[in-house]
Write a protein that holds these residues in place. Sequence first.
Motif, mmCIF file in Angstrom:
data_model
loop_
_atom_site.group_PDB
_atom_site.id
_atom_site.type_symbol
_atom_site.label_atom_id
_atom_site.label_comp_id
_atom_site.label_asym_id
_atom_site.label_seq_id
_atom_site.Cartn_x
_atom_site.Cartn_y
_atom_site.Cartn_z
ATOM 1 N N THR A 16 2.397 15.987 -2.777
ATOM 2 C CA THR A 16 1.420 16.349 -3.806
ATOM 3 C C THR A 16 0.779 15.087 -4.378
ATOM 4 O O THR A 16 1.227 13.974 -4.141
ATOM 5 C CB THR A 16 2.071 17.131 -4.971
ATOM 6 O OG1 THR A 16 3.015 16.276 -5.633
ATOM 7 C CG2 THR A 16 2.769 18.379 -4.476
ATOM 8 N N HIS A 17 -0.261 15.287 -5.170
ATOM 9 C CA HIS A 17 -0.935 14.193 -5.856
ATOM 10 C C HIS A 17 -0.045 13.659 -6.986
ATOM 11 O O HIS A 17 0.881 14.348 -7.431
ATOM 12 C CB HIS A 17 -2.272 14.705 -6.424
ATOM 13 C CG HIS A 17 -3.173 13.647 -6.951
ATOM 14 N ND1 HIS A 17 -3.135 13.235 -8.266
ATOM 15 C CD2 HIS A 17 -4.140 12.908 -6.356
ATOM 16 C CE1 HIS A 17 -4.045 12.304 -8.453
ATOM 17 N NE2 HIS A 17 -4.670 12.077 -7.316
ATOM 18 N N VAL A 22 1.567 13.072 4.332
ATOM 19 C CA VAL A 22 1.689 12.981 2.883
ATOM 20 C C VAL A 22 0.344 13.276 2.222
ATOM 21 O O VAL A 22 -0.730 13.052 2.797
ATOM 22 C CB VAL A 22 2.196 11.591 2.447
ATOM 23 C CG1 VAL A 22 3.497 11.258 3.151
ATOM 24 C CG2 VAL A 22 1.157 10.513 2.713
ATOM 25 N N ALA A 23 0.421 13.777 0.992
ATOM 26 C CA ALA A 23 -0.782 14.050 0.213
ATOM 27 C C ALA A 23 -1.262 12.815 -0.531
ATOM 28 O O ALA A 23 -2.457 12.642 -0.778
ATOM 29 C CB ALA A 23 -0.515 15.177 -0.779
ATOM 30 N N ASN A 24 -0.303 11.949 -0.906
ATOM 31 C CA ASN A 24 -0.627 10.779 -1.704
ATOM 32 C C ASN A 24 0.429 9.708 -1.462
ATOM 33 O O ASN A 24 1.613 10.018 -1.345
ATOM 34 C CB ASN A 24 -0.677 11.161 -3.186
ATOM 35 C CG ASN A 24 -1.362 10.123 -4.047
ATOM 36 O OD1 ASN A 24 -0.784 9.095 -4.355
ATOM 37 N ND2 ASN A 24 -2.587 10.399 -4.459
ATOM 38 N N CYS A 25 0.011 8.463 -1.407
ATOM 39 C CA CYS A 25 0.953 7.363 -1.120
ATOM 40 C C CYS A 25 1.640 6.835 -2.374
ATOM 41 O O CYS A 25 2.586 6.039 -2.277
ATOM 42 C CB CYS A 25 0.229 6.223 -0.411
ATOM 43 S SG CYS A 25 -0.437 6.693 1.204
ATOM 44 N N HIS A 26 1.161 7.242 -3.553
ATOM 45 C CA HIS A 26 1.791 6.886 -4.833
ATOM 46 C C HIS A 26 2.026 5.384 -4.984
ATOM 47 O O HIS A 26 3.047 4.950 -5.542
ATOM 48 C CB HIS A 26 3.102 7.651 -5.009
ATOM 49 C CG HIS A 26 2.956 9.136 -4.943
ATOM 50 N ND1 HIS A 26 2.175 9.843 -5.834
ATOM 51 C CD2 HIS A 26 3.458 10.060 -4.076
ATOM 52 C CE1 HIS A 26 2.211 11.137 -5.523
ATOM 53 N NE2 HIS A 26 2.985 11.292 -4.468
ATOM 54 N N LYS A 27 1.107 4.585 -4.478
ATOM 55 C CA LYS A 27 1.134 3.125 -4.608
ATOM 56 C C LYS A 27 2.371 2.479 -3.979
ATOM 57 O O LYS A 27 2.768 1.374 -4.357
ATOM 58 C CB LYS A 27 1.022 2.721 -6.078
ATOM 59 C CG LYS A 27 -0.285 3.168 -6.730
ATOM 60 C CD LYS A 27 -0.395 2.700 -8.165
ATOM 61 C CE LYS A 27 -1.717 3.148 -8.792
ATOM 62 N NZ LYS A 27 -1.847 2.717 -10.206
ATOM 63 N N LEU A 28 2.961 3.157 -3.017
ATOM 64 C CA LEU A 28 4.069 2.570 -2.275
ATOM 65 C C LEU A 28 3.524 1.565 -1.254
ATOM 66 O O LEU A 28 2.339 1.608 -0.917
ATOM 67 C CB LEU A 28 4.865 3.672 -1.570
ATOM 68 C CG LEU A 28 5.613 4.659 -2.480
ATOM 69 C CD1 LEU A 28 6.252 5.765 -1.647
ATOM 70 C CD2 LEU A 28 6.672 3.949 -3.304
ATOM 71 N N PRO A 29 4.353 0.655 -0.743
ATOM 72 C CA PRO A 29 3.871 -0.347 0.213
ATOM 73 C C PRO A 29 3.199 0.286 1.421
ATOM 74 O O PRO A 29 3.689 1.269 1.994
ATOM 75 C CB PRO A 29 5.152 -1.085 0.615
ATOM 76 C CG PRO A 29 6.073 -0.906 -0.543
ATOM 77 C CD PRO A 29 5.773 0.458 -1.094
ATOM 78 N N GLN A 30 2.079 -0.287 1.819
ATOM 79 C CA GLN A 30 1.282 0.266 2.920
ATOM 80 C C GLN A 30 2.054 0.299 4.235
ATOM 81 O O GLN A 30 1.818 1.162 5.084
ATOM 82 C CB GLN A 30 0.005 -0.559 3.074
ATOM 83 C CG GLN A 30 -0.993 0.051 4.054
ATOM 84 C CD GLN A 30 -2.296 -0.720 4.086
ATOM 85 O OE1 GLN A 30 -2.480 -1.666 3.324
ATOM 86 N NE2 GLN A 30 -3.193 -0.329 4.969
ATOM 87 N N LYS A 31 3.005 -0.630 4.391
ATOM 88 C CA LYS A 31 3.770 -0.705 5.639
ATOM 89 C C LYS A 31 4.602 0.548 5.897
ATOM 90 O O LYS A 31 5.051 0.787 7.021
ATOM 91 C CB LYS A 31 4.674 -1.928 5.631
ATOM 92 C CG LYS A 31 5.752 -1.892 4.558
ATOM 93 C CD LYS A 31 6.592 -3.162 4.555
ATOM 94 C CE LYS A 31 7.675 -3.115 3.475
ATOM 95 N NZ LYS A 31 8.484 -4.355 3.440
ATOM 96 N N LEU A 32 4.809 1.377 4.842
ATOM 97 C CA LEU A 32 5.608 2.599 4.998
ATOM 98 C C LEU A 32 4.815 3.723 5.646
ATOM 99 O O LEU A 32 5.394 4.744 6.048
ATOM 100 C CB LEU A 32 6.130 3.073 3.636
ATOM 101 C CG LEU A 32 7.068 2.121 2.887
ATOM 102 C CD1 LEU A 32 7.410 2.698 1.522
ATOM 103 C CD2 LEU A 32 8.339 1.877 3.701
#
Length: 325
Positions: free
Chosen positions: A88-89, A139-149
Amino acid sequence: MQWFTPFTIPNSPFPISHQSKILSLGSCFAQTIGQKMIDAKFDCLVNPFGTVFHPMILGDLLDHAIFLDELEEDGIVERDGVFFYLGTHSDLYAFSKGELAQKHQTQLAAVKDYLEKGTHLILTFGTSWIYKTEGFGRVANCHKLPQKLFRKKLVPLEEMVSHLSHVLGNISRINPELKIILTVSPVRHIKDGIRENQLSKSLLRVLCHELENRLSNLTYFPAYEILIDELRDYRFYKKDLIHPSVEAENYIWEKWRNSNFTEETRHKTEQIRKINQELAHRPLNPKSESHRKFLLSLLQKLERINTEFDFSKEIESTSLQLSNL
């Protein structure tokens, strides 16, 4: 002189009235149109999971709502003591896993109610690009997690058509009377790149066409075409040159009203618009006699229209203003 190229939008085969029960999900257009319908006193549930851009994520959420699926542990992430869900967002958040799961179930139940009892489902597709993780999937949103994930992918048309056909088919079996309106968001996703955005939008437009051919209870509204082809000028964008301006949103809303609302409904929404305009009025002198007369007149209008639409909060607010004069 003619400064733009208008085109005719036929009347919807599935008209909307104030007796309709509407669920609006997806990208920014779903939010904009949904909020305008709420302001016009329609029964409309808008993006209970926040803004969602990809068609398959929308399909996932609808599928989870049908079966009231629980959160997947792999999708729960935490940042600075706040918990989010990859499905989700970030509008859906909590301060514990348990609270997040409870909020998620509440929103799923609300969506399920609209799917089972509703008259219209509006889905707005924003992009064909999707992000995936190894453990959770799309996923709907990356939630500012590291891009490498995350791994970015352009989803093939056939995959989107298959997924949405299956989910929307299930919904139609649950509620055969539910009508579906698809739109493509006119918001440009230029962070993907100009060429990549055009490729993405073209896939979404063909996706809508394929679904319209497959499902008899589904139609398409050309929000994307109105902005890109009919308005076709940067003066109809906000300063970011990505999102439609307020004027463009209002123009598309007028097209939406004329295409999707019955004549009676259009008349009622115009009445409500005028009252909302008066409610937004800011007087030069709030203590003046002229403003008191204005409020009295407004209160009478609110009490008349309240017999048909719920203006109880507006009546209470206007009455309080009068009592304070």
